[in-house]
Design an enzyme around this catalytic site. Structure first.
Site, PDB file in Angstrom:
ATOM      1  N   ARG A   1      10.377  17.671  52.218  1.00 34.77           N
ATOM      2  CA  ARG A   1      10.949  18.776  52.988  1.00 34.77           C
ATOM      3  C   ARG A   1      11.554  19.822  52.066  1.00 34.77           C
ATOM      4  O   ARG A   1      12.123  19.497  51.017  1.00 34.77           O
ATOM      5  CB  ARG A   1      12.060  18.256  53.912  1.00 34.77           C
ATOM      6  CG  ARG A   1      11.622  17.190  54.898  1.00 34.77           C
ATOM      7  CD  ARG A   1      10.602  17.708  55.901  1.00 34.77           C
ATOM      8  NE  ARG A   1      11.089  18.860  56.656  1.00 34.77           N
ATOM      9  CZ  ARG A   1      11.865  18.764  57.730  1.00 34.77           C
ATOM     10  NH1 ARG A   1      12.242  17.588  58.184  1.00 34.77           N
ATOM     11  NH2 ARG A   1      12.248  19.846  58.364  1.00 34.77           N
TER      12      ARG A   1
ATOM     13  N   PRO B   1      15.078  21.876  66.431  1.00 35.28           N
ATOM     14  CA  PRO B   1      16.164  21.180  67.150  1.00 35.28           C
ATOM     15  C   PRO B   1      16.688  19.962  66.386  1.00 35.28           C
ATOM     16  O   PRO B   1      15.923  19.078  66.016  1.00 35.28           O
ATOM     17  CB  PRO B   1      15.497  20.747  68.463  1.00 35.28           C
ATOM     18  CG  PRO B   1      14.235  21.538  68.555  1.00 35.28           C
ATOM     19  CD  PRO B   1      13.821  21.836  67.155  1.00 35.28           C
ATOM     20  N   GLU B   2      17.985  19.958  66.132  1.00 36.38           N
ATOM     21  CA  GLU B   2      18.658  18.820  65.529  1.00 36.38           C
ATOM     22  C   GLU B   2      19.734  18.377  66.520  1.00 36.38           C
ATOM     23  O   GLU B   2      19.813  18.894  67.637  1.00 36.38           O
ATOM     24  CB  GLU B   2      19.258  19.210  64.173  1.00 36.38           C
ATOM     25  CG  GLU B   2      18.202  19.754  63.201  1.00 36.38           C
ATOM     26  CD  GLU B   2      18.726  19.954  61.793  1.00 36.38           C
ATOM     27  OE1 GLU B   2      19.619  19.204  61.377  1.00 36.38           O
ATOM     28  OE2 GLU B   2      18.236  20.870  61.107  1.00 36.38           O
TER      29      GLU B   2
END
Ligand SMILES: [Zn+2]
Length: 260
Positions: free
Chosen positions: A248, A2-3
């Site tokens: 990341r 979720p962003e």
């Protein structure tokens, strides 16, 4: 994961279904998602209050009531859904807000973040303190100034919630690819034209993503191809590069996004 666009979608779920509904009880299937509040306190303090207009800030959803506010963060795997009264519980439903007209199900497999209860505006501010401006409402001037203040790579700078709130791994890679900026460039090395271009692409990507409630995996988007083996750039056909930047997994086109 979720962003901002996903959380905007969850805000929409609350706005459309839960506003005005009275909370009858809160079923906590797993207290491991509660932060700073017990299952009993959550239920007692929300009992009989009605959901009000929800807000979003960065990746936080602020579900206000006419009493305390519920602050929800969705970590890596969280989601929120409105279901009819008595709906069966799913495996990862951790907390269910049972109202007089339906239920709000907070699910999260990995439980990295969770739910907080804010008694008043000060409590809300305390949770949000230290976050950068919201990516959806930040102006171009402020956005540019944020970048000039950071020497580290642009990728982790944009994903840092303390710099700018709302963007995650997928969005940042998508926006940098659109703007043709190498993810390893120091944030303060961008010239004014590049900063403007980056801002414009961020606006476009956010607008399209918010409309869909997620970062859409369209074939013309980096997000649409990044998971494929031997993925190629949707714009120029060059095999995409992949590496860890700022901890990341980052995907970029070595042709479109050359290191300056
Ligand atoms: Zn390319």
């Amino acid at each position: 994961m979720p962003e901002l666009p996903d959380v905007e979608g969850f805000r929409e779920v609350v706005a459309r279904h839960a506003v005005g509904r009275r909370i009858e009880r809160v079923d906590v299937a797993d207290a491991g998602v509660l932060r700073g509040v017990t299952a009993r306190q959550l239920g007692d303090r929300l009992h009989s209050h009605r959901f009000g207009k929800p807000e979003r800030y960065g990746k936080w959803l602020i579900a206000r009531t006419d009493g305390p506010a519920v602050l929800m963060h969705f970590g890596m795997t969280g989601s929120l859904a409105w279901l009819g009264s008595g709906a069966p519980r799913a495996r990862y439903d951790r907390v269910v807000f049972v109202t007089d007209a339906g239920e709000l199900h907070y699910s999260d497999m990995r439980k990295l973040q969770g739910i907080r209860l804010a008694q008043g505006p000060d409590d809300v501010d305390r949770v949000l303190a230290g976050l950068g401006p919201d990516a959806l409402t930040v102006g171009s001037g402020e956005f540019g100034r944020l970048l000039t203040r950071h020497r580290r790579a642009i990728k982790p700078t944009l994903a840092d919630q303390h710099v700018l709130a709302g963007l995650g791994n997928l969005l940042v890679d998508e926006i940098l690819w659109r703007a043709r900026i190498n993810p390893r460039r120091p944030a303060n090395s961008l010239d004014p034209g590049e900063r403007d271009g980056l801002y414009r692409q961020m606006r476009r990507v956010l607008r399209d993503s918010v409309r869909q409630g997620r970062v859409p995996a369209k074939p013309s988007w980096l997000t649409g191809v990044r998971g494929q083996p031997e993925a190629r750039c949707p714009r120029c056909g060059t095999p995409l590069s992949r590496g860890r930047i700022g901890g990341r997994t980052t995907v970029w086109c070595p042709n479109c996004q050359r290191a300056a």
